[in-house]
Design a protein around this motif. Structure first.
Motif, PDB file in Angstrom:
ATOM      1  N   GLN A  21      29.817  -2.222  18.282  1.00 56.64           N
ATOM      2  CA  GLN A  21      30.368  -1.015  19.172  1.00 56.64           C
ATOM      3  C   GLN A  21      31.237  -1.540  20.175  1.00 56.64           C
ATOM      4  O   GLN A  21      31.836  -0.621  20.858  1.00 56.64           O
ATOM      5  CB  GLN A  21      28.973  -0.499  19.871  1.00 56.64           C
ATOM      6  N   TYR A  22      31.427  -2.780  20.439  1.00 56.63           N
ATOM      7  CA  TYR A  22      32.283  -3.250  21.096  1.00 56.63           C
ATOM      8  C   TYR A  22      33.529  -3.597  20.624  1.00 56.63           C
ATOM      9  O   TYR A  22      33.545  -4.598  19.748  1.00 56.63           O
ATOM     10  CB  TYR A  22      31.789  -4.275  22.526  1.00 56.63           C
ATOM     11  N   ASP A  23      34.600  -3.081  21.358  1.00 54.26           N
ATOM     12  CA  ASP A  23      36.072  -3.799  20.612  1.00 54.26           C
ATOM     13  C   ASP A  23      36.591  -5.039  21.397  1.00 54.26           C
ATOM     14  O   ASP A  23      36.771  -4.906  22.314  1.00 54.26           O
ATOM     15  CB  ASP A  23      36.820  -2.493  20.745  1.00 54.26           C
ATOM     16  N   ILE A  24      36.462  -6.107  20.714  1.00 55.46           N
ATOM     17  CA  ILE A  24      36.616  -7.310  21.158  1.00 55.46           C
ATOM     18  C   ILE A  24      38.116  -7.298  21.658  1.00 55.46           C
ATOM     19  O   ILE A  24      38.501  -8.344  22.434  1.00 55.46           O
ATOM     20  CB  ILE A  24      36.374  -8.523  19.982  1.00 55.46           C
ATOM     21  N   ASN A  25      39.125  -6.661  21.265  1.00 59.21           N
ATOM     22  CA  ASN A  25      40.254  -6.735  21.642  1.00 59.21           C
ATOM     23  C   ASN A  25      40.836  -5.977  22.811  1.00 59.21           C
ATOM     24  O   ASN A  25      41.655  -6.116  23.474  1.00 59.21           O
ATOM     25  CB  ASN A  25      41.421  -6.245  20.435  1.00 59.21           C
ATOM     26  N   THR A  26      40.054  -4.867  23.162  1.00 59.77           N
ATOM     27  CA  THR A  26      39.951  -3.918  24.647  1.00 59.77           C
ATOM     28  C   THR A  26      38.990  -4.145  25.742  1.00 59.77           C
ATOM     29  O   THR A  26      39.124  -3.941  26.607  1.00 59.77           O
ATOM     30  CB  THR A  26      40.362  -2.769  24.031  1.00 59.77           C
ATOM     31  N   THR A  27      37.546  -4.392  25.040  1.00 60.12           N
ATOM     32  CA  THR A  27      36.575  -4.398  26.026  1.00 60.12           C
ATOM     33  C   THR A  27      36.280  -5.870  26.784  1.00 60.12           C
ATOM     34  O   THR A  27      36.298  -6.825  25.812  1.00 60.12           O
ATOM     35  CB  THR A  27      35.544  -4.016  25.313  1.00 60.12           C
ATOM     36  N   PRO A  28      36.519  -5.941  27.974  1.00 60.92           N
ATOM     37  CA  PRO A  28      35.926  -7.318  28.451  1.00 60.92           C
ATOM     38  C   PRO A  28      34.676  -7.851  27.993  1.00 60.92           C
ATOM     39  O   PRO A  28      33.614  -6.851  28.357  1.00 60.92           O
ATOM     40  CB  PRO A  28      36.211  -7.208  30.030  1.00 60.92           C
ATOM     41  N   LEU A  29      34.512  -8.823  27.397  1.00 64.14           N
ATOM     42  CA  LEU A  29      33.140  -9.423  26.849  1.00 64.14           C
ATOM     43  C   LEU A  29      33.243 -10.818  27.264  1.00 64.14           C
ATOM     44  O   LEU A  29      33.860 -11.446  27.252  1.00 64.14           O
ATOM     45  CB  LEU A  29      33.137  -8.988  25.225  1.00 64.14           C
ATOM     46  N   GLY A  30      31.764 -11.071  27.670  1.00 64.85           N
ATOM     47  CA  GLY A  30      31.582 -12.644  27.880  1.00 64.85           C
ATOM     48  C   GLY A  30      29.935 -12.842  27.739  1.00 64.85           C
ATOM     49  O   GLY A  30      29.296 -12.049  27.311  1.00 64.85           O
ATOM     50  N   VAL A  31      29.893 -13.999  27.611  1.00 67.45           N
ATOM     51  CA  VAL A  31      28.459 -14.603  27.461  1.00 67.45           C
ATOM     52  C   VAL A  31      28.245 -15.600  28.485  1.00 67.45           C
ATOM     53  O   VAL A  31      28.923 -16.395  29.058  1.00 67.45           O
ATOM     54  CB  VAL A  31      28.476 -15.543  26.116  1.00 67.45           C
ATOM     55  N   LEU A  32      27.048 -15.631  28.992  1.00 70.63           N
ATOM     56  CA  LEU A  32      26.387 -16.318  30.144  1.00 70.63           C
ATOM     57  C   LEU A  32      25.628 -17.441  29.718  1.00 70.63           C
ATOM     58  O   LEU A  32      24.760 -17.174  28.603  1.00 70.63           O
ATOM     59  CB  LEU A  32      25.359 -15.297  31.033  1.00 70.63           C
ATOM     60  N   SER A  33      25.489 -18.532  30.387  1.00 66.64           N
ATOM     61  CA  SER A  33      24.519 -19.627  30.155  1.00 66.64           C
ATOM     62  C   SER A  33      23.154 -19.163  30.495  1.00 66.64           C
ATOM     63  O   SER A  33      22.937 -18.409  31.490  1.00 66.64           O
ATOM     64  CB  SER A  33      24.873 -20.750  30.875  1.00 66.64           C
ATOM     65  N   SER A  34      22.095 -19.473  29.621  1.00 66.47           N
ATOM     66  CA  SER A  34      20.714 -19.211  30.083  1.00 66.47           C
ATOM     67  C   SER A  34      20.214 -19.854  31.156  1.00 66.47           C
ATOM     68  O   SER A  34      19.520 -19.268  31.986  1.00 66.47           O
ATOM     69  CB  SER A  34      19.991 -19.508  28.869  1.00 66.47           C
ATOM     70  N   ASN A  35      20.515 -20.848  31.692  1.00 65.05           N
ATOM     71  CA  ASN A  35      19.953 -21.536  32.840  1.00 65.05           C
ATOM     72  C   ASN A  35      20.478 -21.322  34.168  1.00 65.05           C
ATOM     73  O   ASN A  35      20.025 -21.358  35.151  1.00 65.05           O
ATOM     74  CB  ASN A  35      19.701 -23.142  32.472  1.00 65.05           C
ATOM     75  N   GLN A  36      21.932 -21.244  34.128  1.00 61.51           N
ATOM     76  CA  GLN A  36      22.540 -21.280  35.386  1.00 61.51           C
ATOM     77  C   GLN A  36      23.292 -19.406  35.515  1.00 61.51           C
ATOM     78  O   GLN A  36      23.743 -19.321  36.571  1.00 61.51           O
ATOM     79  CB  GLN A  36      23.754 -22.144  35.673  1.00 61.51           C
ATOM     80  N   GLY A  37      23.361 -18.939  34.435  1.00 59.98           N
ATOM     81  CA  GLY A  37      24.066 -17.681  34.535  1.00 59.98           C
ATOM     82  C   GLY A  37      25.383 -17.707  34.975  1.00 59.98           C
ATOM     83  O   GLY A  37      25.983 -16.626  35.477  1.00 59.98           O
ATOM     84  N   ASN A  38      26.281 -18.661  34.453  1.00 61.28           N
ATOM     85  CA  ASN A  38      27.593 -18.816  34.356  1.00 61.28           C
ATOM     86  C   ASN A  38      28.320 -18.206  33.317  1.00 61.28           C
ATOM     87  O   ASN A  38      27.616 -18.243  32.026  1.00 61.28           O
ATOM     88  CB  ASN A  38      27.900 -20.206  34.749  1.00 61.28           C
ATOM     89  N   VAL A  39      29.674 -17.643  33.509  1.00 61.83           N
ATOM     90  CA  VAL A  39      30.468 -17.364  32.272  1.00 61.83           C
ATOM     91  C   VAL A  39      30.646 -18.483  31.589  1.00 61.83           C
ATOM     92  O   VAL A  39      31.625 -19.530  31.924  1.00 61.83           O
ATOM     93  CB  VAL A  39      31.416 -16.586  33.022  1.00 61.83           C
ATOM     94  N   ILE A  40      30.215 -18.800  30.387  1.00 55.58           N
ATOM     95  CA  ILE A  40      30.775 -19.910  29.542  1.00 55.58           C
ATOM     96  C   ILE A  40      31.441 -19.491  28.242  1.00 55.58           C
ATOM     97  O   ILE A  40      32.246 -20.354  27.789  1.00 55.58           O
ATOM     98  CB  ILE A  40      29.389 -20.458  28.971  1.00 55.58           C
ATOM     99  N   ALA A  41      31.821 -18.238  28.044  1.00 53.15           N
ATOM    100  CA  ALA A  41      32.888 -17.616  27.213  1.00 53.15           C
ATOM    101  C   ALA A  41      33.194 -16.393  27.409  1.00 53.15           C
ATOM    102  O   ALA A  41      32.735 -15.426  27.964  1.00 53.15           O
ATOM    103  CB  ALA A  41      32.113 -17.738  25.493  1.00 53.15           C
TER     104      ALA A  41
END
Length: 77
Positions: A21-41
């Motif tokens: 449902q999320y368009d990878i080319n137009t929607t800002p998407l990210g992944v957080l690390s599980s232990n610190q909650g930092n943006v890792i991707a």
């Protein structure tokens, strides 16, 4: 012989496969690390917002929300 392969926004690409449902080319998407909650991707639209690798989520969550972006928490086992 060793081969090193670097995939741009790999975690985002993998998780987006299960969330089409999320368009990878137009929607800002990210992944957080599980232990610190930092943006890792981050995908390119999230990078365009100025969000850096390793940035704490609490510092950028309002920016992500205001730009209709989405983040996922990566569970490491």
């Amino acid at each position: 012989m060793w081969v090193l392969c670097d995939i741009n926004a790999a975690y985002v690409s993998f998780i987006q496969l299960f969330n089409p449902q999320y368009d990878i080319n137009t929607t800002p998407l990210g992944v957080l690390s599980s232990n610190q909650g930092n943006v890792i991707a981050r995908n390119q639209p999230m990078k365009a917002l100025g969000i850096k690798m390793g940035e704490p989520h609490f510092k950028v969550k309002e920016l992500i929300r205001d730009s209709n972006g989405h983040v996922w928490l990566l569970f490491e086992v």
